[in-house]
Design a protein around this motif. Structure first.
Motif, PDB file in Angstrom:
ATOM      1  N   SER A 296      -0.305   3.209  -2.142  1.00 43.13           N
ATOM      2  CA  SER A 296       0.145   3.012  -3.523  1.00 43.13           C
ATOM      3  C   SER A 296      -0.070   4.280  -4.364  1.00 43.13           C
ATOM      4  O   SER A 296      -0.692   5.249  -3.929  1.00 43.13           O
ATOM      5  N   ASN A 337       5.934   0.548 -11.680  1.00 39.74           N
ATOM      6  CA  ASN A 337       5.987  -0.755 -11.015  1.00 39.74           C
ATOM      7  C   ASN A 337       7.336  -1.435 -11.222  1.00 39.74           C
ATOM      8  O   ASN A 337       7.904  -2.012 -10.292  1.00 39.74           O
ATOM      9  N   GLU A 342       4.917   0.920  -6.206  1.00 44.32           N
ATOM     10  CA  GLU A 342       3.669   0.158  -6.290  1.00 44.32           C
ATOM     11  C   GLU A 342       2.557   1.021  -6.880  1.00 44.32           C
ATOM     12  O   GLU A 342       2.185   2.054  -6.333  1.00 44.32           O
ATOM     13  N   HIS A 344      -1.310   0.680  -8.932  1.00 44.31           N
ATOM     14  CA  HIS A 344      -2.393  -0.238  -9.303  1.00 44.31           C
ATOM     15  C   HIS A 344      -3.411   0.363 -10.261  1.00 44.31           C
ATOM     16  O   HIS A 344      -4.231  -0.369 -10.803  1.00 44.31           O
ATOM     17  N   ARG A 356      -3.898  -2.837 -12.528  1.00 44.98           N
ATOM     18  CA  ARG A 356      -2.808  -3.822 -12.532  1.00 44.98           C
ATOM     19  C   ARG A 356      -3.324  -5.251 -12.497  1.00 44.98           C
ATOM     20  O   ARG A 356      -2.846  -6.107 -13.245  1.00 44.98           O
TER      21      ARG A 356
END
Length: 496
Positions: A296, A337, A342, A344, A356
């Motif tokens: 990510s 996102n 992706e 976080h 996130r």
């Protein structure tokens, strides 16, 4: 105080101003009357935003500043005058105020936090939340513009009730740590010291760490005191770090924790007294999340080091270096996102960090919560905290120079400097422009040209051009700075 000056109180996505006399050269420009008008206007804005009429429910909290009770009272008055219900939370934290909007029992429509973060005692400000998160700068501009023109009125039915939310907030943190560690007292046999800097974070020692089994002997400045008599509550401040470092070493603690005034920022100290802040804290949290979400993206501000990039990439992650400003970083993570990338973690070197799974909320206490879960794992494996970041390469030297733009149209002048600097840098032997780059001009320098990097950018709000320099070798910063200053000295309206 003229109401037409309210718009000048905007500071990005916050409201800030001078509320107390006593500091030479700083005149009061933020009053209770202005605060009440802003809160009244927020209530109008909120009705329009949510598509609901009063009574709405709004939680109001404050940090430990001595002006806090009066401003919180003014906020409540403005909201109640519009017919709303106000939960008066007293001393609280900025993250906790957002959590009142998602708490299943309180379920507040919105929240207001009275705080000016780490700024001096004579300052104060306001932060606003809905269930969607913190307001953006465009929202604040709309509210303040309305506050300069709207006529206040009285709508019956409003009420204010006391609501101490911090115990509920603390229990939720304790519950999360117990669930993640699968232990009732995962911090048993550990000693952890907290430095709250006399801000709002003192609860963490008593209401979070102790129930989890930690010995908090040696913790500092847990009692709220808006005069901040011991040090500035700021995880970046060298004096503040010196205090918590000494406490860790003096008490032979396994971990140290330091918060800023309203607990939206934090840092940790390892058992050797080394501060895990700035690039180190970003790396610490990133490594935890990359283990859970391999591959990510990690979004950071523009001044993070190349060593951090190498560290994130070594763990299989992607480093997306963006702009300064915690809302900029958070909004970029949300945008990524939405675009299918992706992401976080959104985190600044200042200690602002949003995750996130935690609503992308700027939350120092949650970052520490994640650190405690990892710390428990390390402790069970008989590994010290200092072992966790062994792969992170730290620069040998780092420096920031703040150059003042001495002309009225400072934004245009700053852009002129940046345009010229980009051309200059491209022609320098051993210098390479870093792309993509989203703020200012960033340059990497090879071994002969300083063995590091530099970034020249505009300040978000002020007539300042910060110049950040890092080098992987001793003396490298001086080599880079010398070349930079020879170029920058040609600009007559730019000086230290």
């Amino acid at each position: 105080m003229e109401i037409k000056n309210i718009r000048k109180l905007q500071n990005g996505s916050d409201v800030r101003g001078v509320v107390l006399d006593g500091v030479p050269g700083e005149v009061v420009n933020f009053t209770q009357d202005m605060t009440m008008k802003i809160a009244f206007s927020f209530a109008i804005w909120l009705e329009k935003k949510l598509g609901k009429k009063a009574p709405l429910s709004v939680a109001v909290g404050r940090d430990s500043r001595i002006s806090g009770p009066h401003l919180a009272q003014a906020v409540a008055l403005g909201l109640v005058s519009k017919g709303n219900k106000v939960y008066q939370c007293g001393i609280a934290t900025t993250p906790a105020m957002f959590m009142t909007t998602v708490d299943p029992e309180l379920d507040a429509d919105a929240a207001v936090m009275v705080t000016a973060s780490h700024l001096p005692y004579n300052r104060n400000g306001l932060k606003f939340f809905t269930k969607a998160g913190g307001l953006d700068k465009e929202d604040i501009a709309e509210i303040l513009e309305l506050a300069e023109t709207v006529e206040t009125s009285f709508t019956p039915g409003g009420q204010a009730v006391d609501c101490d939310f911090i115990p509920t907030y603390s229990r939720n943190i304790v519950k999360l740590i117990r669930e993640k560690t699968k232990q009732d007292q995962p911090l048993a046999t550990t000693r952890i010291v907290v430095d709250a800097g006399n801000g709002a974070g003192g609860f963490f020692a008593e209401q979070v760490l102790k129930p989890l089994g930690a010995d908090t002997t040696g913790s500092l400045y847990l009692e709220p005191d808006g005069n901040f008599p011991n040090h500035v509550p700021n995880p970046e401040d060298k004096t503040a770090i010196a205090h918590i470092t000494k406490a860790v070493l003096d008490n032979q603690a396994d971990l140290g924790i330091i918060f800023d005034t309203d607990v939206d920022r934090a840092a940790i100290i390892d058992e050797k007294g080394n501060a895990i802040n700035r690039n180190g804290f970003v790396a610490f949290i990133a490594s935890i999340l990359l283990a859970e979400y391999p591959g990510s993206t990690i979004v950071t501000d523009s001044i993070t080091s190349t060593g951090l990039t190498d560290y994130i990439e070594s763990l299989g992650g992607k480093h997306h270096r963006f702009k300064r400003g915690y809302k900029n970083v958070i909004n970029e993570a949300i945008r990524l996102n939405e675009a299918g990338v992706e992401t976080h973690l959104a985190m600044e070197t200042s200690g602002h960090g949003a995750i996130r799974e935690n609503y992308f909320l700027d939350d120092g206490a949650y970052l520490v919560t994640m650190a405690l879960i990892k710390f428990s794992e390390l402790h069970n494996a008989e590994k010290p905290v200092s072992s966790f970041l062994e792969g992170l390469k730290q620069p040998a030297e780092e420096k920031e120079i703040r150059l003042k733009i001495q002309t009225a149209d400072f934004k245009a002048y700053g852009q002129k400097v940046l345009t010229a600097f980009k051309t200059f840098a491209a022609d320098q032997p051993g210098w390479n422009l870093v792309e993509p780059n989203y703020e200012g001009v960033r340059v990497s320098c090879d071994e002969m040209a300083g063995n590091g990097w530099c970034l020249l950018r505009m300040s978000l709000h002020d007539p300042i051009m910060p110049l950040n320099i890092e080098s992987d070798s001793t003396g490298g910063c001086e080599i880079i700075e010398t070349a930079l200053m020879q170029f920058l000295n040609q600009f007559e309206n730019l000086g230290k």
